[in-house]
Structure formats: structure tokens, C-alpha cells
Design a protein around this motif. Structure first.
Motif, PDB file in Angstrom:
ATOM      1  N   ILE A  39      23.854  42.651  21.507  1.00 31.94           N
ATOM      2  CA  ILE A  39      23.308  41.858  23.173  1.00 31.94           C
ATOM      3  C   ILE A  39      21.948  42.289  23.654  1.00 31.94           C
ATOM      4  O   ILE A  39      22.148  44.176  23.965  1.00 31.94           O
ATOM      5  CB  ILE A  39      24.315  40.841  23.311  1.00 31.94           C
ATOM      6  N   LEU A  55      20.046  39.994  20.556  1.00 25.64           N
ATOM      7  CA  LEU A  55      19.476  38.686  21.238  1.00 25.64           C
ATOM      8  C   LEU A  55      18.703  38.788  22.326  1.00 25.64           C
ATOM      9  O   LEU A  55      19.854  39.810  22.702  1.00 25.64           O
ATOM     10  CB  LEU A  55      21.172  38.258  21.286  1.00 25.64           C
ATOM     11  N   TRP A 112      24.977  30.937  22.940  1.00 26.52           N
ATOM     12  CA  TRP A 112      24.900  32.324  22.275  1.00 26.52           C
ATOM     13  C   TRP A 112      25.850  32.622  21.893  1.00 26.52           C
ATOM     14  O   TRP A 112      25.747  34.216  21.056  1.00 26.52           O
ATOM     15  CB  TRP A 112      23.711  33.352  23.384  1.00 26.52           C
ATOM     16  N   ALA A 116      26.513  34.784  18.960  1.00 27.54           N
ATOM     17  CA  ALA A 116      26.772  35.685  18.072  1.00 27.54           C
ATOM     18  C   ALA A 116      27.927  35.626  17.366  1.00 27.54           C
ATOM     19  O   ALA A 116      27.875  36.548  16.001  1.00 27.54           O
ATOM     20  CB  ALA A 116      26.967  36.649  19.201  1.00 27.54           C
TER      21      ALA A 116
END
Length: 595
Positions: A39, A55, A112, A116
Motif C-alpha cells: 500500500i 495500491l 481497497w 488487497a
């Protein structure tokens, strides 16, 4: 059947399809082995495994996207995912091509966190260090996405595989051919509550779990939305219901396809059982690999490689429970397992290439520690602190952090130092929940010297023994007076205030203490000797006279819990280490004044 490698970017796009992800720029087939999911945090410097998927949850605008693509290219990243829609832009296209990083857009409305989780599920299926791939029915074992695609081909309909809670385990491609409710299910990774309530009211689940044949379910139409019917079948292993499989269809299945659906459900059951067994085997294998790594022997290099840590500096964290918590064996085991699982999840989010295993009553984590050793150690302290802040105070967990291991064989020493730090925390010598060995090095040394004295059967001798005997016989407190004076660096005013007596009374006691103990406090060597003996072997204020160290001390008669005899007093928070907690702590010069 898919032709893309299991951990490739092309496979991700094939499985998730346009329902979740769109390829904006780049070649999805350029990377065959994704190294992990990271992330992006603009306020931190994350560590990128080779060919990572990043991400970019907070990345917006063409200029920001282009700049991040160029930065990620220097780290060998495979792909960047940003929130869609992303309009075509020449500068972004040039940045993606120059960096060799594919740019993907996440469908608006998709979570999100769910993305993930699905990416990590897809990338971590299979046993740790598995050399080959086993198959069931021609599909790689445990690969539910490939199985969903295979069933979708047989039925010519988009498929979802769900657990008993209606959470999505895997789904096939072509979900855009279904209806809005199916798209909402994929985006949320679970069936929306509205549809669950309708199915329950209609008795769908009750009938589904009772039958072994496919069940046709008429469409559920809400607010005029277009909707397709469903054909569902339960997935069983004997009498145990593992989940269900759902196909979005326009009409009931033909007898041939219904038979294929039944056979496919049996194959799904085998894969789910294999996945469950593989998870248990993976946990055991991971514990074995972590044990090998922590022993630091010749096999540590290979074990590190199989854990995905490779050749880089690492550091060991040791997680345990504070004294007095989890004294019941069954409760203690459950708490340790729960904390170990929670630590693994936490590290998977903030440091994906870490490895965690429960060994005995201690959970060990091996983290990559690249860059400056002090900064890497400080980051480990911060990660551990954040984890304990999240777990709360219901369970008093503690984490000790070892030294940086610059090579695999040094991990054994890092583990030893992590254990030493954890022991200091558990003994109450410091009022912290997280500490690196450099934070508590002196406290650890004192505990080890105390162990040596206990092993030798040493008892109090010299001035301190005379003072303890005198206090016991005359009901005085000369030992407490001496300790207060030493803790106050010889400041009589401060020492007398800590004992709530007048300064002149305190001076009288000090003179009496020097006479009885026959000690010259102006002698630096004498002061050091008596201070060390107080730390190691003397009772704490108010405790009964100590027995020899080979005999466990008894509890005070008044039932008040006090520090263990010989333990150092709690550290004053005002005297803690400076900001660089992983470096040396500078000394503080203080003049001594005798009474």
C-alpha cells in the motif's frame, strides 16, 4: 482453463476482469511472478519486494500518477493500481512505458481492503516452499479461481464460490454479463444483506442445504433493476457443509449441465478440504522454517529464501504475555495463538515479507531491516508499538526486539537479544510494552548476573548483609535509607523527601547506616559495589528479609504484591533513552554529595 502463470499480473486481470480492474497502460504479461502487495504511503518509505503490485489509494491526477510511476520504476515494481476512472494521458503513458510499470484502475465503488485481501489470497495460495504444483481434477490444488473459471466454461455462466457465511471465496470471469446484484457481491466480496434477507425469507438456504441437487432460484428484482436467475448447489464433504456454488443463468440448466454442476461441486469440496489441510500444513512448515532461521545454522540461508526474505538484513521480534496473564494453560495457549495470528495479519499489512511463528510460549517474527541499522530498528519498534496499541489492554502483551542481523547466521543472536529484551519487560524492570535490546541492555545484564549468583548459591555478604540483619533485628530501615540516597545521587533533600522524613533525621540515619554497615560512601568503588548488590540481591522497601537466592522468596505477609527481590526499581519516564532508541544512550554526569 487459464494459460497465465498462477502469480502473474495477467492472471490477476484474467481472474478479476473488468468487474474490478482495467488495464490502462503497460503489458500485463511482462511479469510472470508478482512478489507481493504494498500500500503506497506518501509519508513513509515502504520496502518493495521484487515485482510488487502497489495500491495507490490516495494517488489522484495525471501529474501525481506519472511521478509515482517513475519512482516505482526504480524499485522494480510490476504494477500500480489507482482509483478509476483514469482518462488516457500521454504523459502518464510515457511514464508507464519508461518505468516498465503497468497502470491499472480499480472500479469505482470497489473496496481497497477487499482488493488487497483478494490479491493476497490469489498470490499466497499453496504451501510455503512447495516445489511443485499438485492438481485435483486437472486444476492446481487449492486454486479456486481457476476452478471457478473451469465451471463457468462448462455451464456457460459466471460462477461464484461462497462459504457458509455467503462470503466470496473465488469467482470466474464474465461477471459483467450478470446483473447488478452479482457485481455488488463481487465488489463487496460478500452477498449484500438485502439479498440475504430475501433468500432467508424464501427459505432458499434451508432448501439448498437439504438437497444434493442443483436448485433453481427465480430472479430477485429490486427497484426495477434487471436481474438474472440463479442456480446454486451446496458443497459438501460427507455431512459437513463447506459452502455453495452459484451460477447466474437465464434459464434452468439442461440435464447435462446440471450433472456437470453436481460433479463440479464434488471437485470444489476436494479443493476446499485440500486448501484447509494445506493451511494447517503451511502453518507447521512455516514454524519449522522460522525455527531453522532463528537457529542460524547452515540451513538458515535456504529457510530464509523459502520464506521469501532472501539475502538482506533482518531483525527478530519476540512476542509474549506479561507475568500473571494467561496462567491457566488452556487459556494461555489460546491467547498466544490469537496474538500470533493477529501479529501475522498486522505484519502482512505493514511489512508483507515478514514471517511469524509460535514457538512454545513465544511468537517470533522475522522482519526485513534494510538501510541504516538504527532507522531499521526504530521502524521495528514503531511497528511493534502500533500492533500493541491496536490489541488494547485486555491482554498484556509485550514485545522484545533483537539486534539487526546482517547475515542469516546472525539471526540466532538477534533472537537471543529479543528474548533478553522480552524477559526484562516481563520482569517489570521497565514500565514499557515494547523495547529493543539496546533500550534495556543494562537491565538484561543485571538479570543475567543475578542468574549467575543464584546458580552459585550466593547469599548477601559484606555491608549490605550487616544492614539487612540490623533492620530485621531492630525494625529499622537503614537499607531503604541507603537506597533512597543512592537513587537521589546523594542529594539529601530529595532523598529525605522521598522517605517523608526531615533532612536532619535522614542525615542521622545515614550516619548510623555507615556505622552499622562499615561502608565509606565517599569511595566510588564502595558506592558501585553496594549499588550493584542492591540491584541484584537485596529486598525491596518493605519486604521481609531475603532467603538465599536458591530458595524462592515468599510473598509478603500483608498480601501486597511487590517487585521481586533484587529487581531494579521502575525506570523514571523522564530518564528514558533519547529519540534514537536503537543507538547508544549517552551518560549523565552527576556530582555525588555525602551527608
Amino acid at each position: 482453463m487459464t494459460t497465465h502463470p498462477r502469480r502473474s499480473l495477467g492472471r490477476v486481470l484474467e481472474d478479476f476482469g473488468s468487474t474490478l480492474l482495467d488495464l490502462i497502460h503497460g503489458d500485463a504479461d511482462a511479469v510472470e511472478e508478482i512478489g507481493g502487495v504494498v500500500i503506497h504511503d506518501p509519508y513513509d518509505e515502504p520496502q518493495y519486494p521484487p515485482h510488487a503490485v502497489v495500491l495507490g489509494a490516495a494517488v489522484h491526477g495525471h501529474a501525481e500518477i506519472a511521478g509515482l510511476l517513475r519512482t516505482l520504476g526504480t524499485h522494480g515494481v510490476a504494477a500500480l493500481i489507482v482509483r478509476g476512472p483514469v482518462e488516457p494521458d500521454a504523459a502518464v503513458e510515457r511514464a508507464a512505458a519508461g518505468a516498465g510499470v503497468a497502470l491499472l484502475a480499480l472500479t469505482r465503488g470497489a473496496s481497497w481492503a477487499q482488493l488487497a485481501a483478494m490479491l493476497r489470497t490469489l498470490l499466497t495460495e499453496g504451501d510455503v516452499g512447495e516445489a511443485g504444483t499438485q492438481t485435483l481434477g486437472g486444476v492446481p490444488s487449492g486454486d479456486l479461481f481457476a476452478l471457478a473459471n473451469a465451471v463457468a466454461t462448462l455451464l456457460d455462466a459466471p460462477i461464484t464460490i461462497e462459504d457458509r457465511r455467503s462470503h466470496i471465496l473465488a469467482f470466474s470471469g464474465r461477471q459483467d454479463e450478470a446483473d447488478p446484484s452479482r457485481v455488488a457481491t463481487i465488489l463487496a466480496r460478500r452477498v449484500p444483506d438485502t439479498y440475504l434477507r430475501i433468500f432467508e425469507e424464501r427459505g432458499v438456504f434451508k432448501e439448498l442445504y437439504r438437497s444434493r441437487e442443483p436448485m433453481f432460484i427465480p430472479p430477485v428484482i429490486l427497484a426495477g433493476e434487471a436481474a438474472l436467475a440463479r442456480t446454486a448447489i451446496v458443497v459438501r464433504a460427507g455431512d459437513e457443509i463447506l459452502g455453495s456454488m452459484w451460477a447466474a443463468v437465464r434459464e434452468p440448466l439442461s440435464p447435462e449441465r446440471a450433472g456437470a454442476f453436481v460433479e463440479a461441486s464434488k471437485l470444489v469440496a476436494l479443493h476446499l478440504l485440500r486448501h484447509r489441510a494445506g493451511t494447517d500444513a503451511e502453518n507447521r512448515l512455516r514454524a519449522d522454517l522460522v525455527t531453522t532461521v532463528l537457529e542460524g545454522g547452515p540451513g538458515a540461508v535456504d529457510a530464509l529464501a523459502r520464506l521469501g526474505l532472501g539475502y538482506e538484513p533482518t531483525v527478530v521480534l519476540a512476542l509474549g504475555l506479561a507475568r500473571g496473564h494467561g496462567e491457566d494453560h488452556t487459556q494461555s495457549t489460546a491467547e498466544h495463538q490469537r496474538l500470533t495470528a493477529a501479529l501475522a495479519i498486522h505484519l502482512n499489512a505493514v511489512q508483507p515479507r515478514s514471517a511469524v511463528a509460535l514457538l512454545g510460549d513465544t511468537a517470533y517474527a522475522v522482519l526485513p531491516a534494510p538501510g541504516d541499522p538504527a532507522a531499521a530498528c526504530e521502524r521495528a519498534v514503531q511497528i511493534a508499538t502500533n500492533f500493541l496499541d491496536r490489541t488494547g489492554d485486555r491482554v498484556k502483551a509485550l514485545i522484545g526486539i533483537g539486534t539487526i542481523a546482517h547475515e542469516p547466521t546472525a539471526l540466532r543472536r538477534s533472537r537471543t537479544n529479543a528474548d533478553r529484551a522480552l524477559r526484562v519487560l516481563g520482569g517489570g524492570q521497565v514500565k514499557q510494552r515494547v523495547a529493543s535490546i539496546t533500550d534495556v541492555y543494562i537491565d538484561a545484564l543485571l538479570l543475567e548476573i543475578r542468574d549467575l549468583a543464584a546458580a552459585n548459591g550466593d547469599e548477601l555478604v559484606g555491608p549490605l548483609a550487616r544492614l539487612v540483619a540490623y533492620d530485621a533485628k531492630h525494625n529499622t530501615n537503614l537499607v531503604d535509607t541507603l537506597r533512597a540516597w543512592l537513587d537521589a545521587f546523594g542529594d539529601v533533600t530529595s532523598a529525605s523527601a522521598s522517605m517523608f522524613v526531615h533532612a536532619n533525621t535522614f542525615r542521622y540515619r545515614m550516619r548510623r547506616m555507615a556505622e552499622v554497615g562499615r561502608i565509606d560512601l565517599q569511595d566510588p568503588s564502595a558506592r558501585f559495589a553496594i549499588t550493584l548488590q542492591l540491584r541484584l540481591m537485596s529486598p525491596q522497601p518493605g519486604d521481609a528479609p531475603p532467603a538465599p537466592l536458591s530458595t524462592p522468596p515468599s510473598a509478603p505477609a500483608d498480601g501486597v504484591t511487590r517487585a521481586e527481590p533484587g529487581a531494579a526499581p521502575p525506570r523514571d519516564p523522564a530518564r528514558t533513552a533519547p529519540a534514537d532508541r536503537c543507538g547508544p544512550v549517552p551518560g549523565r554526569h552527576t556530582g555525588w554529595r555525602t551527608p
